[in-house]
Motif scaffolding. Structure first.
Motif, PDB file in Angstrom:
ATOM      1  N   THR A   1      15.364 -25.941  25.351  1.00  0.00           N
ATOM      2  CA  THR A   1      14.109 -26.637  25.055  1.00  0.00           C
ATOM      3  C   THR A   1      14.213 -28.137  25.289  1.00  0.00           C
ATOM      4  O   THR A   1      13.387 -28.899  24.789  1.00  0.00           O
TER       5      THR A   1
ATOM      6  N   SER B   1      13.245 -27.122  13.761  1.00  0.00           N
ATOM      7  CA  SER B   1      14.029 -27.556  14.908  1.00  0.00           C
ATOM      8  C   SER B   1      14.110 -29.067  14.939  1.00  0.00           C
ATOM      9  O   SER B   1      13.116 -29.757  14.796  1.00  0.00           O
TER      10      SER B   1
ATOM     11  N   GLU C   1       8.067 -23.889  20.581  1.00  0.00           N
ATOM     12  CA  GLU C   1       7.694 -22.723  19.779  1.00  0.00           C
ATOM     13  C   GLU C   1       7.696 -21.466  20.638  1.00  0.00           C
ATOM     14  O   GLU C   1       8.229 -20.423  20.245  1.00  0.00           O
TER      15      GLU C   1
ATOM     16  N   HIS D   1      11.374 -20.469  21.878  1.00  0.00           N
ATOM     17  CA  HIS D   1      12.119 -19.877  20.768  1.00  0.00           C
ATOM     18  C   HIS D   1      11.674 -18.434  20.521  1.00  0.00           C
ATOM     19  O   HIS D   1      12.499 -17.543  20.304  1.00  0.00           O
ATOM     20  N   ARG D   2      10.367 -18.220  20.562  1.00  0.00           N
ATOM     21  CA  ARG D   2       9.838 -16.872  20.337  1.00  0.00           C
ATOM     22  C   ARG D   2      10.345 -15.912  21.418  1.00  0.00           C
ATOM     23  O   ARG D   2      10.704 -14.759  21.130  1.00  0.00           O
TER      24      ARG D   2
ATOM     25  N   VAL E   1       0.704 -25.346  14.700  1.00  0.00           N
ATOM     26  CA  VAL E   1       1.947 -24.985  15.380  1.00  0.00           C
ATOM     27  C   VAL E   1       3.015 -24.743  14.331  1.00  0.00           C
ATOM     28  O   VAL E   1       3.199 -25.553  13.418  1.00  0.00           O
ATOM     29  N   SER E   2       3.727 -23.631  14.465  1.00  0.00           N
ATOM     30  CA  SER E   2       4.834 -23.349  13.552  1.00  0.00           C
ATOM     31  C   SER E   2       6.034 -24.188  13.955  1.00  0.00           C
ATOM     32  O   SER E   2       6.492 -24.131  15.104  1.00  0.00           O
ATOM     33  N   LEU E   3       6.543 -25.001  13.035  1.00  0.00           N
ATOM     34  CA  LEU E   3       7.716 -25.823  13.306  1.00  0.00           C
ATOM     35  C   LEU E   3       9.001 -25.111  12.889  1.00  0.00           C
ATOM     36  O   LEU E   3      10.066 -25.722  12.856  1.00  0.00           O
ATOM     37  N   GLN E   4       8.894 -23.829  12.571  1.00  0.00           N
ATOM     38  CA  GLN E   4      10.056 -23.047  12.189  1.00  0.00           C
ATOM     39  C   GLN E   4      10.211 -21.854  13.132  1.00  0.00           C
ATOM     40  O   GLN E   4       9.258 -21.437  13.781  1.00  0.00           O
ATOM     41  N   VAL E   5      11.427 -21.334  13.188  1.00  0.00           N
ATOM     42  CA  VAL E   5      11.689 -20.105  13.931  1.00  0.00           C
ATOM     43  C   VAL E   5      11.638 -18.956  12.935  1.00  0.00           C
ATOM     44  O   VAL E   5      12.442 -18.889  12.008  1.00  0.00           O
TER      45      VAL E   5
END
Length: 537
Positions: free
Chosen positions: A445, A534, A454, A457-458, A257-261
Protein backbone atom coordinates in the motif's frame (compact mmCIF):
# COMPACT_ATOMS: atom_id res chain seq x y z
CA UNK A 1 -16.06 10.74 14.62
CA UNK A 2 -15.75 14.48 14.46
CA UNK A 3 -17.08 16.17 11.37
CA UNK A 4 -14.47 18.26 9.55
CA UNK A 5 -15.05 21.93 8.79
CA UNK A 6 -15.98 22.39 5.15
CA UNK A 7 -15.04 25.67 3.50
CA UNK A 8 -15.01 27.37 6.89
CA UNK A 9 -13.97 31.03 6.56
CA UNK A 10 -12.38 30.84 10.02
CA UNK A 11 -9.90 28.19 8.95
CA UNK A 12 -7.39 30.84 7.87
CA UNK A 13 -8.36 33.34 10.53
CA UNK A 14 -5.44 32.40 12.76
CA UNK A 15 -2.94 32.90 9.94
CA UNK A 16 -1.96 36.57 9.83
CA UNK A 17 1.10 36.20 7.59
CA UNK A 18 1.07 37.69 4.09
CA UNK A 19 -0.27 35.64 1.20
CA UNK A 20 2.52 33.73 -0.53
CA UNK A 21 0.65 31.90 -3.29
CA UNK A 22 -2.96 31.75 -4.38
CA UNK A 23 -4.80 29.74 -6.99
CA UNK A 24 -8.11 31.22 -8.14
CA UNK A 25 -10.66 29.13 -10.03
CA UNK A 26 -8.08 26.96 -11.83
CA UNK A 27 -9.46 24.51 -14.37
CA UNK A 28 -7.44 22.01 -16.40
CA UNK A 29 -8.94 19.68 -18.98
CA UNK A 30 -7.43 16.71 -20.78
CA UNK A 31 -9.06 14.84 -23.69
CA UNK A 32 -10.75 12.25 -21.47
CA UNK A 33 -11.04 13.98 -18.11
CA UNK A 34 -11.41 17.30 -16.28
CA UNK A 35 -8.46 17.01 -13.90
CA UNK A 36 -9.13 20.27 -12.01
CA UNK A 37 -12.51 22.00 -11.94
CA UNK A 38 -12.67 25.56 -10.53
CA UNK A 39 -10.01 24.93 -7.86
CA UNK A 40 -9.04 27.70 -5.43
CA UNK A 41 -6.47 27.42 -2.61
CA UNK A 42 -4.47 29.86 -0.46
CA UNK A 43 -0.96 29.53 0.95
CA UNK A 44 0.43 32.03 3.46
CA UNK A 45 4.04 32.78 4.29
CA UNK A 46 5.42 30.20 6.74
CA UNK A 47 2.33 28.00 6.39
CA UNK A 48 2.22 24.27 5.68
CA UNK A 49 -0.83 23.57 3.53
CA UNK A 50 -1.79 19.91 3.27
CA UNK A 51 -3.30 18.78 -0.01
CA UNK A 52 -5.25 15.54 0.36
CA UNK A 53 -7.28 13.49 -2.07
CA UNK A 54 -7.64 10.05 -3.60
CA UNK A 55 -5.41 8.91 -6.44
CA UNK A 56 -6.63 10.79 -9.49
CA UNK A 57 -8.30 13.55 -7.46
CA UNK A 58 -6.24 16.21 -9.25
CA UNK A 59 -3.55 17.05 -6.67
CA UNK A 60 -0.54 16.57 -8.94
CA UNK A 61 -2.22 18.41 -11.82
CA UNK A 62 -2.89 21.38 -9.55
CA UNK A 63 0.69 21.71 -8.31
CA UNK A 64 2.04 21.21 -11.82
CA UNK A 65 0.07 24.30 -12.85
CA UNK A 66 1.52 26.20 -9.89
CA UNK A 67 5.02 25.10 -10.94
CA UNK A 68 4.58 25.93 -14.62
CA UNK A 69 4.54 22.38 -15.94
CA UNK A 70 0.93 22.79 -17.11
CA UNK A 71 -0.88 25.92 -18.26
CA UNK A 72 -4.39 26.29 -16.79
CA UNK A 73 -7.32 26.44 -19.20
CA UNK A 74 -9.12 28.84 -16.87
CA UNK A 75 -8.33 30.78 -13.71
CA UNK A 76 -5.21 32.54 -12.47
CA UNK A 77 -2.26 32.14 -10.12
CA UNK A 78 -1.25 34.96 -7.78
CA UNK A 79 2.24 35.15 -6.34
CA UNK A 80 2.62 37.43 -3.33
CA UNK A 81 -0.68 39.07 -4.31
CA UNK A 82 0.22 39.69 -7.97
CA UNK A 83 -1.22 37.71 -10.91
CA UNK A 84 1.51 35.76 -12.72
CA UNK A 85 1.81 33.43 -15.67
CA UNK A 86 4.32 30.63 -15.24
CA UNK A 87 6.17 30.09 -18.50
CA UNK A 88 7.60 26.75 -17.49
CA UNK A 89 9.39 25.39 -14.40
CA UNK A 90 12.39 27.65 -15.01
CA UNK A 91 10.16 30.68 -14.61
CA UNK A 92 8.66 29.24 -11.41
CA UNK A 93 12.14 28.61 -9.99
CA UNK A 94 13.22 32.16 -10.80
CA UNK A 95 10.14 33.41 -8.95
CA UNK A 96 11.09 31.45 -5.83
CA UNK A 97 9.00 28.28 -6.21
CA UNK A 98 10.68 24.89 -5.79
CA UNK A 99 9.14 21.46 -6.30
CA UNK A 100 10.22 18.04 -5.08
CA UNK A 101 8.57 15.47 -7.33
CA UNK A 102 7.26 12.11 -6.20
CA UNK A 103 9.86 10.42 -8.39
CA UNK A 104 13.22 12.05 -7.77
CA UNK A 105 14.78 14.13 -10.54
CA UNK A 106 18.39 13.26 -9.74
CA UNK A 107 21.34 12.07 -11.83
CA UNK A 108 22.49 8.84 -10.13
CA UNK A 109 26.15 9.04 -11.22
CA UNK A 110 26.54 12.65 -10.02
CA UNK A 111 27.47 13.56 -6.47
CA UNK A 112 24.94 15.17 -4.15
CA UNK A 113 26.66 18.55 -4.63
CA UNK A 114 26.66 18.22 -8.42
CA UNK A 115 22.94 17.40 -8.41
CA UNK A 116 22.14 20.29 -6.08
CA UNK A 117 23.95 22.89 -8.15
CA UNK A 118 23.05 21.45 -11.57
CA UNK A 119 21.62 24.32 -13.62
CA UNK A 120 22.64 26.88 -10.98
CA UNK A 121 26.39 26.30 -10.95
CA UNK A 122 28.66 28.35 -8.72
CA UNK A 123 31.36 30.06 -10.75
CA UNK A 124 34.41 32.23 -10.29
CA UNK A 125 34.73 34.16 -13.51
CA UNK A 126 34.28 31.67 -16.35
CA UNK A 127 35.18 28.67 -14.19
CA UNK A 128 33.09 26.38 -12.00
CA UNK A 129 33.72 26.80 -8.29
CA UNK A 130 32.64 23.50 -6.67
CA UNK A 131 34.32 24.46 -3.41
CA UNK A 132 32.04 27.49 -3.05
CA UNK A 133 29.01 25.35 -3.85
CA UNK A 134 30.14 22.78 -1.31
CA UNK A 135 30.50 25.40 1.40
CA UNK A 136 27.03 26.78 0.70
CA UNK A 137 25.50 23.29 0.69
CA UNK A 138 27.21 22.55 4.00
CA UNK A 139 25.82 25.75 5.52
CA UNK A 140 22.30 24.94 4.27
CA UNK A 141 22.55 21.35 5.52
CA UNK A 142 23.42 22.60 9.00
CA UNK A 143 20.83 25.37 8.98
CA UNK A 144 17.89 23.21 7.96
CA UNK A 145 18.95 19.92 9.55
CA UNK A 146 19.31 18.24 6.15
CA UNK A 147 22.41 16.09 6.65
CA UNK A 148 24.01 15.25 3.31
CA UNK A 149 27.56 14.32 2.29
CA UNK A 150 28.14 16.64 -0.70
CA UNK A 151 30.73 14.28 -2.21
CA UNK A 152 28.62 11.09 -2.05
CA UNK A 153 27.29 9.64 -5.30
CA UNK A 154 23.49 9.81 -5.38
CA UNK A 155 23.22 6.17 -6.53
CA UNK A 156 24.94 5.14 -3.27
CA UNK A 157 22.61 7.15 -1.02
CA UNK A 158 19.55 5.68 0.73
CA UNK A 159 16.17 6.96 -0.38
CA UNK A 160 15.74 9.23 2.64
CA UNK A 161 19.03 10.99 1.92
CA UNK A 162 18.11 11.39 -1.76
CA UNK A 163 14.96 13.12 -0.56
CA UNK A 164 17.10 15.58 1.41
CA UNK A 165 19.20 16.22 -1.71
CA UNK A 166 16.02 17.11 -3.63
CA UNK A 167 14.93 19.56 -0.93
CA UNK A 168 18.39 21.12 -0.74
CA UNK A 169 18.34 21.48 -4.53
CA UNK A 170 15.20 23.61 -4.26
CA UNK A 171 16.50 25.64 -1.32
CA UNK A 172 19.83 26.18 -3.10
CA UNK A 173 17.86 28.08 -5.73
CA UNK A 174 16.46 30.24 -2.92
CA UNK A 175 12.95 28.79 -3.02
CA UNK A 176 10.57 30.60 -0.71
CA UNK A 177 7.67 28.33 -1.65
CA UNK A 178 8.22 24.58 -1.59
CA UNK A 179 5.90 22.01 -3.19
CA UNK A 180 6.37 18.48 -1.87
CA UNK A 181 4.56 15.85 -3.95
CA UNK A 182 4.19 12.66 -1.90
CA UNK A 183 7.58 13.11 -0.23
CA UNK A 184 7.05 10.33 2.32
CA UNK A 185 5.75 7.67 -0.09
CA UNK A 186 9.13 5.86 -0.22
CA UNK A 187 10.47 6.74 3.23
CA UNK A 188 10.77 4.57 6.31
CA UNK A 189 8.87 5.68 9.45
CA UNK A 190 12.07 7.07 10.96
CA UNK A 191 12.92 8.97 7.77
CA UNK A 192 9.35 10.27 7.63
CA UNK A 193 9.52 11.62 11.18
CA UNK A 194 12.80 13.32 10.33
CA UNK A 195 11.32 14.93 7.22
CA UNK A 196 8.29 16.20 9.12
CA UNK A 197 10.66 17.84 11.59
CA UNK A 198 12.57 19.47 8.74
CA UNK A 199 9.30 20.78 7.28
CA UNK A 200 8.37 22.39 10.60
CA UNK A 201 11.80 24.03 10.82
CA UNK A 202 11.50 25.33 7.25
CA UNK A 203 8.05 26.77 7.94
CA UNK A 204 9.32 28.41 11.12
CA UNK A 205 12.05 30.09 9.05
CA UNK A 206 9.41 31.57 6.71
CA UNK A 207 9.27 28.98 3.93
CA UNK A 208 5.75 28.26 2.67
CA UNK A 209 5.03 24.59 1.93
CA UNK A 210 2.38 22.71 -0.05
CA UNK A 211 2.45 19.13 1.24
CA UNK A 212 0.75 16.40 -0.80
CA UNK A 213 0.34 13.20 1.17
CA UNK A 214 -1.93 10.17 1.50
CA UNK A 215 -1.03 9.63 5.14
CA UNK A 216 -3.62 11.31 7.29
CA UNK A 217 -1.63 11.19 10.52
CA UNK A 218 1.18 13.12 8.79
CA UNK A 219 -1.20 15.81 7.60
CA UNK A 220 -2.68 16.20 11.06
CA UNK A 221 0.76 16.21 12.69
CA UNK A 222 2.46 18.84 10.54
CA UNK A 223 -0.05 20.96 8.59
CA UNK A 224 -1.54 24.32 9.55
CA UNK A 225 -4.39 23.99 7.04
CA UNK A 226 -5.69 21.04 5.01
CA UNK A 227 -7.50 21.26 1.67
CA UNK A 228 -9.23 18.15 0.33
CA UNK A 229 -9.78 17.42 -3.37
CA UNK A 230 -12.25 14.91 -4.74
CA UNK A 231 -13.06 14.44 -8.40
CA UNK A 232 -10.94 17.45 -9.37
CA UNK A 233 -12.74 19.86 -7.01
CA UNK A 234 -11.94 21.26 -3.57
CA UNK A 235 -14.61 19.71 -1.35
CA UNK A 236 -13.48 21.38 1.86
CA UNK A 237 -10.77 22.98 3.95
CA UNK A 238 -10.10 22.37 7.61
CA UNK A 239 -7.55 22.70 10.37
CA UNK A 240 -6.04 19.66 12.13
CA UNK A 241 -7.52 20.69 15.46
CA UNK A 242 -11.01 20.66 13.92
CA UNK A 243 -10.96 17.14 12.47
CA UNK A 244 -9.58 13.64 12.81
CA UNK A 245 -8.38 10.87 10.49
CA UNK A 246 -11.85 9.43 10.03
CA UNK A 247 -13.25 12.85 9.11
CA UNK A 248 -10.49 13.50 6.57
CA UNK A 249 -10.90 10.04 5.06
CA UNK A 250 -14.63 10.64 4.67
CA UNK A 251 -14.00 13.95 2.90
CA UNK A 252 -11.49 12.35 0.55
CA UNK A 253 -13.56 9.35 -0.46
CA UNK A 254 -17.07 10.74 -0.08
CA UNK A 255 -18.17 7.96 2.24
CA UNK A 256 -17.23 6.46 5.59
CA UNK A 257 -13.93 4.60 5.38
CA UNK A 258 -12.87 1.84 7.76
CA UNK A 259 -9.42 2.66 9.15
CA UNK A 260 -9.11 -0.86 10.54
CA UNK A 261 -8.55 -4.27 9.00
CA UNK A 262 -11.52 -6.46 9.88
CA UNK A 263 -10.80 -10.18 9.63
CA UNK A 264 -11.75 -13.37 11.36
CA UNK A 265 -9.40 -16.07 12.58
CA UNK A 266 -7.37 -17.77 9.90
CA UNK A 267 -7.50 -21.49 9.20
CA UNK A 268 -3.93 -22.49 8.30
CA UNK A 269 -3.48 -25.58 6.15
CA UNK A 270 -0.46 -27.27 4.61
CA UNK A 271 2.90 -25.56 4.26
CA UNK A 272 3.04 -23.80 0.89
CA UNK A 273 6.39 -22.01 1.26
CA UNK A 274 9.34 -23.41 3.19
CA UNK A 275 12.62 -21.47 3.35
CA UNK A 276 15.59 -23.25 4.87
CA UNK A 277 18.95 -21.68 5.86
CA UNK A 278 18.71 -19.15 3.02
CA UNK A 279 21.74 -16.98 2.26
CA UNK A 280 21.57 -14.17 -0.31
CA UNK A 281 23.95 -11.29 -1.07
CA UNK A 282 23.06 -7.70 -1.88
CA UNK A 283 24.17 -5.73 -4.95
CA UNK A 284 27.58 -5.09 -3.39
CA UNK A 285 28.18 -8.76 -2.66
CA UNK A 286 27.62 -8.42 1.09
CA UNK A 287 25.47 -10.90 3.02
CA UNK A 288 21.91 -9.55 3.16
CA UNK A 289 19.98 -12.73 4.03
CA UNK A 290 22.01 -14.84 6.42
CA UNK A 291 20.70 -18.29 7.37
CA UNK A 292 16.99 -17.44 7.24
CA UNK A 293 14.24 -19.98 7.97
CA UNK A 294 10.55 -19.30 7.32
CA UNK A 295 7.29 -21.13 6.64
CA UNK A 296 4.01 -19.84 5.23
CA UNK A 297 0.91 -22.04 5.22
CA UNK A 298 -2.18 -22.04 3.06
CA UNK A 299 -4.92 -19.86 4.55
CA UNK A 300 -2.68 -17.60 6.63
CA UNK A 301 -0.97 -14.23 6.34
CA UNK A 302 2.59 -14.07 7.61
CA UNK A 303 3.83 -10.52 8.04
CA UNK A 304 7.54 -9.70 8.05
CA UNK A 305 8.35 -6.78 10.35
CA UNK A 306 11.71 -5.07 10.39
CA UNK A 307 13.60 -1.87 9.79
CA UNK A 308 14.19 -1.50 6.06
CA UNK A 309 17.63 -2.61 4.93
CA UNK A 310 17.69 -5.82 6.98
CA UNK A 311 17.38 -8.15 4.00
CA UNK A 312 13.69 -7.84 3.17
CA UNK A 313 14.22 -6.77 -0.44
CA UNK A 314 16.82 -9.46 -1.10
CA UNK A 315 14.61 -12.13 0.50
CA UNK A 316 11.63 -11.25 -1.68
CA UNK A 317 13.74 -11.12 -4.83
CA UNK A 318 15.24 -14.54 -4.02
CA UNK A 319 11.78 -16.04 -3.44
CA UNK A 320 10.63 -14.71 -6.82
CA UNK A 321 13.71 -15.85 -8.76
CA UNK A 322 15.01 -12.31 -9.25
CA UNK A 323 18.21 -12.79 -7.22
CA UNK A 324 20.71 -15.64 -7.07
CA UNK A 325 20.83 -17.76 -3.93
CA UNK A 326 24.24 -18.44 -2.39
CA UNK A 327 23.10 -21.17 0.00
CA UNK A 328 19.96 -22.80 1.32
CA UNK A 329 16.70 -24.03 -0.16
CA UNK A 330 13.29 -22.69 -1.15
CA UNK A 331 10.46 -25.22 -1.45
CA UNK A 332 7.09 -24.27 -2.95
CA UNK A 333 4.26 -26.75 -2.42
CA UNK A 334 6.79 -29.59 -2.19
CA UNK A 335 8.83 -28.53 -5.23
CA UNK A 336 12.35 -27.13 -4.88
CA UNK A 337 12.49 -23.71 -6.56
CA UNK A 338 15.96 -22.70 -5.32
CA UNK A 339 17.33 -22.49 -8.87
CA UNK A 340 14.08 -21.81 -10.70
CA UNK A 341 13.62 -18.81 -12.97
CA UNK A 342 11.15 -16.01 -12.35
CA UNK A 343 8.85 -17.36 -15.05
CA UNK A 344 8.99 -20.91 -13.67
CA UNK A 345 8.17 -19.66 -10.16
CA UNK A 346 5.26 -17.61 -11.47
CA UNK A 347 3.90 -20.63 -13.36
CA UNK A 348 4.09 -22.66 -10.15
CA UNK A 349 1.58 -20.26 -8.59
CA UNK A 350 3.53 -17.37 -7.05
CA UNK A 351 2.12 -13.85 -7.48
CA UNK A 352 4.36 -10.92 -6.62
CA UNK A 353 3.36 -7.36 -5.74
CA UNK A 354 6.80 -5.69 -5.93
CA UNK A 355 8.25 -3.06 -3.63
CA UNK A 356 9.37 -0.91 -6.56
CA UNK A 357 6.38 -0.81 -8.88
CA UNK A 358 8.09 1.53 -11.36
CA UNK A 359 11.03 -0.83 -11.83
CA UNK A 360 9.50 -4.28 -11.44
CA UNK A 361 5.72 -3.90 -11.58
CA UNK A 362 4.86 -2.88 -15.14
CA UNK A 363 6.07 -1.71 -18.52
CA UNK A 364 5.40 2.04 -18.63
CA UNK A 365 5.13 2.28 -22.43
CA UNK A 366 2.60 -0.59 -22.67
CA UNK A 367 -1.14 -0.05 -22.32
CA UNK A 368 -3.07 -0.80 -19.15
CA UNK A 369 -4.69 -3.76 -20.93
CA UNK A 370 -1.34 -5.27 -21.92
CA UNK A 371 0.11 -4.81 -18.45
CA UNK A 372 -2.83 -6.68 -16.95
CA UNK A 373 -1.81 -9.85 -18.85
CA UNK A 374 1.98 -9.46 -18.68
CA UNK A 375 2.56 -12.88 -17.13
CA UNK A 376 -0.16 -14.63 -19.17
CA UNK A 377 0.02 -12.95 -22.57
CA UNK A 378 0.90 -16.22 -24.37
CA UNK A 379 -1.80 -18.34 -22.73
CA UNK A 380 -5.43 -18.92 -23.71
CA UNK A 381 -7.72 -17.05 -23.88
CA UNK A 382 -5.28 -14.16 -24.51
CA UNK A 383 -3.44 -15.97 -27.31
CA UNK A 384 -4.16 -18.56 -29.97
CA UNK A 385 -0.83 -20.10 -30.78
CA UNK A 386 1.36 -17.23 -31.94
CA UNK A 387 -1.61 -14.87 -32.36
CA UNK A 388 -2.79 -12.58 -29.58
CA UNK A 389 -6.52 -12.41 -28.90
CA UNK A 390 -6.99 -8.67 -28.41
CA UNK A 391 -10.72 -8.96 -27.77
CA UNK A 392 -10.10 -11.29 -24.83
CA UNK A 393 -7.36 -9.02 -23.49
CA UNK A 394 -9.66 -6.00 -23.66
CA UNK A 395 -12.56 -7.83 -21.99
CA UNK A 396 -10.22 -8.98 -19.21
CA UNK A 397 -8.85 -5.46 -18.72
CA UNK A 398 -12.29 -3.86 -18.67
CA UNK A 399 -13.41 -6.34 -16.03
CA UNK A 400 -10.39 -5.78 -13.77
CA UNK A 401 -10.36 -1.98 -13.89
CA UNK A 402 -14.04 -2.07 -12.92
CA UNK A 403 -13.58 -4.60 -10.11
CA UNK A 404 -10.46 -2.92 -8.71
CA UNK A 405 -11.71 0.65 -9.19
CA UNK A 406 -8.88 1.85 -11.41
CA UNK A 407 -9.30 5.49 -12.46
CA UNK A 408 -9.34 6.63 -15.20
CA UNK A 409 -10.69 3.48 -16.78
CA UNK A 410 -9.00 3.95 -20.17
CA UNK A 411 -7.56 0.49 -20.77
CA UNK A 412 -5.67 1.72 -23.85
CA UNK A 413 -3.87 4.46 -21.92
CA UNK A 414 -0.14 4.05 -21.33
CA UNK A 415 0.45 2.54 -17.91
CA UNK A 416 3.14 5.14 -17.25
CA UNK A 417 0.63 7.98 -17.61
CA UNK A 418 -1.43 6.97 -14.57
CA UNK A 419 -1.07 8.07 -10.96
CA UNK A 420 0.96 5.95 -8.58
CA UNK A 421 -2.07 4.63 -6.75
CA UNK A 422 -3.81 3.54 -9.94
CA UNK A 423 -0.62 1.81 -11.10
CA UNK A 424 -0.57 -0.06 -7.80
CA UNK A 425 -4.21 -1.09 -8.15
CA UNK A 426 -3.49 -2.46 -11.64
CA UNK A 427 -0.59 -4.53 -10.29
CA UNK A 428 -2.72 -5.82 -7.42
CA UNK A 429 -5.54 -6.65 -9.86
CA UNK A 430 -3.20 -8.63 -12.11
CA UNK A 431 -1.42 -10.50 -9.31
CA UNK A 432 -4.49 -11.41 -7.26
CA UNK A 433 -6.50 -12.82 -10.17
CA UNK A 434 -3.99 -15.40 -11.42
CA UNK A 435 -5.14 -18.26 -9.19
CA UNK A 436 -2.02 -18.08 -7.03
CA UNK A 437 -0.97 -20.54 -4.34
CA UNK A 438 1.29 -17.96 -2.75
CA UNK A 439 1.02 -14.16 -2.83
CA UNK A 440 4.14 -12.19 -1.92
CA UNK A 441 3.15 -8.58 -1.25
CA UNK A 442 6.05 -6.20 -0.63
CA UNK A 443 5.00 -2.73 0.57
CA UNK A 444 1.55 -3.36 -0.97
CA UNK A 445 0.00 0.00 0.00
CA UNK A 446 2.99 2.31 -0.38
CA UNK A 447 1.94 5.63 -1.89
CA UNK A 448 -1.79 4.91 -2.24
CA UNK A 449 -4.78 6.73 -0.79
CA UNK A 450 -6.99 5.71 2.13
CA UNK A 451 -9.73 4.21 -0.01
CA UNK A 452 -7.21 2.12 -1.94
CA UNK A 453 -5.47 1.01 1.27
CA UNK A 454 -8.80 -0.25 2.62
CA UNK A 455 -9.48 -2.04 -0.67
CA UNK A 456 -6.03 -3.66 -0.99
CA UNK A 457 -6.11 -4.88 2.62
CA UNK A 458 -9.52 -6.43 1.98
CA UNK A 459 -8.22 -8.19 -1.14
CA UNK A 460 -5.27 -9.70 0.75
CA UNK A 461 -7.55 -10.97 3.51
CA UNK A 462 -9.90 -12.42 0.88
CA UNK A 463 -6.94 -14.29 -0.65
CA UNK A 464 -6.17 -15.77 2.76
CA UNK A 465 -9.78 -16.75 3.30
CA UNK A 466 -9.77 -18.50 -0.08
CA UNK A 467 -6.90 -20.73 1.10
CA UNK A 468 -3.99 -18.84 -0.45
CA UNK A 469 -0.73 -18.45 1.48
CA UNK A 470 0.09 -14.74 1.83
CA UNK A 471 3.46 -13.22 2.75
CA UNK A 472 3.32 -9.47 3.50
CA UNK A 473 6.51 -7.41 3.82
CA UNK A 474 5.94 -3.87 5.07
CA UNK A 475 8.01 -1.10 6.62
CA UNK A 476 4.86 -0.06 8.49
CA UNK A 477 4.65 -2.07 11.73
CA UNK A 478 0.98 -1.25 12.20
CA UNK A 479 0.19 -2.64 8.76
CA UNK A 480 1.93 -5.90 9.62
CA UNK A 481 0.09 -6.14 12.96
CA UNK A 482 -3.25 -5.36 11.30
CA UNK A 483 -2.96 -7.92 8.50
CA UNK A 484 -0.87 -10.80 9.84
CA UNK A 485 -1.92 -14.01 11.54
CA UNK A 486 1.72 -14.62 12.44
CA UNK A 487 4.50 -12.02 12.68
CA UNK A 488 8.08 -12.80 11.69
CA UNK A 489 10.65 -10.22 12.81
CA UNK A 490 13.76 -9.85 10.64
CA UNK A 491 17.06 -8.36 11.79
CA UNK A 492 20.35 -8.40 9.86
CA UNK A 493 19.06 -11.01 7.45
CA UNK A 494 17.76 -13.50 10.04
CA UNK A 495 14.31 -14.18 11.43
CA UNK A 496 14.64 -13.31 15.11
CA UNK A 497 11.26 -14.69 16.14
CA UNK A 498 7.94 -15.84 14.71
CA UNK A 499 4.86 -15.38 16.89
CA UNK A 500 1.07 -15.30 16.64
CA UNK A 501 -0.15 -11.75 16.19
CA UNK A 502 -1.93 -12.01 19.55
CA UNK A 503 1.51 -12.16 21.21
CA UNK A 504 3.07 -9.43 19.07
CA UNK A 505 3.00 -6.31 21.22
CA UNK A 506 4.55 -3.22 19.67
CA UNK A 507 7.12 -3.13 22.46
CA UNK A 508 8.18 -6.73 21.92
CA UNK A 509 8.33 -6.47 18.13
CA UNK A 510 10.16 -3.14 18.33
CA UNK A 511 12.87 -4.65 20.54
CA UNK A 512 13.27 -7.58 18.15
CA UNK A 513 13.49 -5.18 15.19
CA UNK A 514 16.42 -3.54 17.00
CA UNK A 515 18.09 -6.90 17.59
CA UNK A 516 17.53 -6.92 21.37
CA UNK A 517 16.30 -10.50 21.79
CA UNK A 518 17.01 -10.66 25.52
CA UNK A 519 14.88 -7.60 26.32
CA UNK A 520 12.12 -8.82 23.98
CA UNK A 521 11.82 -12.05 25.96
CA UNK A 522 10.77 -10.10 29.06
CA UNK A 523 8.52 -7.62 27.22
CA UNK A 524 4.78 -8.03 27.83
CA UNK A 525 2.88 -9.97 25.19
CA UNK A 526 -0.24 -7.84 24.82
CA UNK A 527 -3.31 -9.22 23.13
CA UNK A 528 -3.40 -7.61 19.67
CA UNK A 529 -6.40 -5.41 18.93
CA UNK A 530 -8.45 -6.61 15.97
CA UNK A 531 -9.00 -2.96 15.09
CA UNK A 532 -5.36 -1.90 14.87
CA UNK A 533 -5.32 1.15 12.59
CA UNK A 534 -2.88 1.14 9.71
CA UNK A 535 0.05 3.50 10.24
CA UNK A 536 -0.32 4.37 6.58
CA UNK A 537 -3.44 6.34 7.43
Amino acid sequence: MSEPIRDDPDVHAAIHAPMALEARHLTKRFPSVVANDDVSIELHQGEILGLLGENGAGKSTLVKMLFGLYEPDEGEVLLRGEPVRMDGPGDAIRRGIGMVHQHFQLVPVFTAAENIMLGAEATTGPFLDPAAAGRRIGEMSARFGLRVDPDALVEDLPVGTQQRVEILKALYREAEILILDEPTAVLTPAETDELLGVMKDLAASGTSIIFITHKLREAIAVCDTIAVLRGGKVVGTTAPAATDRAGLASMMVGRDVSLQVTKGAGEPGDVVLAVQQLEVTDDRGHAAVNGLDLEVRAGEIVGIAGVEGNGQRELVEALCGMRKIRHGHIVLAGEDTTRATTREINRLGVSHIPEDREKHGFVASYSVATNLVLARFDEPPYARGWMRNFDAIERHASDLVERFDVRPRGIHNRMGSMSGGNKQKCIVARELTQGARLVIASQPTRGVDVGSIEFIHRQLVDQRDAGVAVLVVSAELDEVLALADRVAVIYEGRIQSVMPVAEASREKVGLLMAGDVAAAETAPAVEADDDVPSALL
